[in-house]
Design a protein around this motif. Structure first.
Motif, PDB file in Angstrom:
ATOM      1  N   UNK A 202       0.834  -1.207   0.000  1.00  0.00           N
ATOM      2  CA  UNK A 202       0.000   0.000   0.000  1.00  0.00           C
ATOM      3  C   UNK A 202       0.870   1.259   0.000  1.00  0.00           C
ATOM      4  N   UNK A 203       2.014   1.182   0.650  1.00  0.00           N
ATOM      5  CA  UNK A 203       2.938   2.314   0.620  1.00  0.00           C
ATOM      6  C   UNK A 203       3.418   2.617  -0.785  1.00  0.00           C
ATOM      7  N   UNK A 204       3.658   1.577  -1.566  1.00  0.00           N
ATOM      8  CA  UNK A 204       4.172   1.788  -2.926  1.00  0.00           C
ATOM      9  C   UNK A 204       3.118   2.374  -3.858  1.00  0.00           C
ATOM     10  N   UNK A 205       1.861   2.366  -3.437  1.00  0.00           N
ATOM     11  CA  UNK A 205       0.791   2.927  -4.263  1.00  0.00           C
ATOM     12  C   UNK A 205       0.379   4.323  -3.818  1.00  0.00           C
ATOM     13  N   UNK A 206       1.142   4.923  -2.930  1.00  0.00           N
ATOM     14  CA  UNK A 206       0.842   6.292  -2.499  1.00  0.00           C
ATOM     15  C   UNK A 206       1.101   7.259  -3.646  1.00  0.00           C
TER      16      UNK A 206
ATOM     17  N   UNK B  14      -0.267   6.222   3.791  1.00  0.00           N
ATOM     18  CA  UNK B  14      -0.942   5.062   3.201  1.00  0.00           C
ATOM     19  C   UNK B  14      -0.730   3.819   4.059  1.00  0.00           C
ATOM     20  N   UNK B  15       0.517   3.622   4.513  1.00  0.00           N
ATOM     21  CA  UNK B  15       0.823   2.424   5.291  1.00  0.00           C
ATOM     22  C   UNK B  15       0.151   2.455   6.664  1.00  0.00           C
ATOM     23  N   UNK B  16       0.048   3.629   7.289  1.00  0.00           N
ATOM     24  CA  UNK B  16      -0.642   3.741   8.573  1.00  0.00           C
ATOM     25  C   UNK B  16      -2.104   3.324   8.426  1.00  0.00           C
ATOM     26  N   UNK B  17      -2.753   3.799   7.374  1.00  0.00           N
ATOM     27  CA  UNK B  17      -4.150   3.452   7.143  1.00  0.00           C
ATOM     28  C   UNK B  17      -4.302   1.985   6.770  1.00  0.00           C
ATOM     29  N   UNK B  18      -3.388   1.457   5.972  1.00  0.00           N
ATOM     30  CA  UNK B  18      -3.438   0.043   5.603  1.00  0.00           C
ATOM     31  C   UNK B  18      -3.300  -0.842   6.832  1.00  0.00           C
ATOM     32  N   UNK B  19      -2.371  -0.490   7.713  1.00  0.00           N
ATOM     33  CA  UNK B  19      -2.163  -1.282   8.924  1.00  0.00           C
ATOM     34  C   UNK B  19      -3.449  -1.346   9.743  1.00  0.00           C
TER      35      UNK B  19
END
Length: 171
Positions: A33-37, A101-106
């Motif tokens: 998800x971070x890579x799709x920010x 993005x990664x915070x929200x994905x987590x």
């Protein structure tokens, strides 16, 4: 309301973690998800380093504490460091969006996460520069932020009210 909106409105920072490691599958989902920010001009001027080795996480926590003691990573079993690649278009902003993005994905995966400052200071130090070399990062990068990740221990804090002057609408 969509599930995405509910997740964005409900996400909280986690400051208490179990010792259970984050599975490779969940870690990969968060990193993906971070890579799709979003990124300026799609330069993707970010480098992510995910650390799950307990001894190295402890060393990074010590570096982040800047001699202040305590555990700035709150016992989390994983830390993800976001670096901006200096040759990129908007590396600082790209790394910040990646962390968001990664915070929200987590949170959406049932994991706890928290943004931790001082990555810049950590990797400007001789010890930090040595780690970058050890990790094979030879590009010109700068630390933007760390994200700790793990399984939530206990309950997250209740939502605090938003500031009344947070939003100004014009027109």
């Amino acid at each position: 309301m969509t599930e995405t909106i509910r997740t964005l409105n409900a996400r909280k920072s986690c400051r208490s973690y179990t010792e259970e490691p984050v599975s490779e599958e969940l870690l990969d989902a968060v990193l993906g998800c971070g890579t799709h920010a979003p990124s300026g001009r799609n330069c993707q001027a970010v480098k992510l380093v995910a650390v799950t080795d307990r001894a190295l996480v402890a060393k990074l926590a010590e570096m982040n504490a800047l001699g202040g003691g305590g555990d700035p990573f709150y016992g989390a079993p994983c830390v993800i460091i976001a670096f901006g690649v200096k040759s990129g278009c908007t590396p600082f902003q790209d790394a910040c969006l990646t962390l968001g993005n990664m915070l929200n994905a987590a949170y959406s995966l049932g994991l706890g996460a928290c943004y931790i400052n001082r990555a810049k200071e950590m990797f400007e130090s001789d010890e930090g520069k040595a780690l970058l070399r050890e990790w094979g990062i030879d590009e010109e990068v700068f630390g933007v932020g760390c994200m700790i990740l793990g399984h939530i221990k206990g309950e997250l804090h209740p939502d605090l009210p938003r500031k009344s002057d947070y939003i100004i609408k014009i027109g």
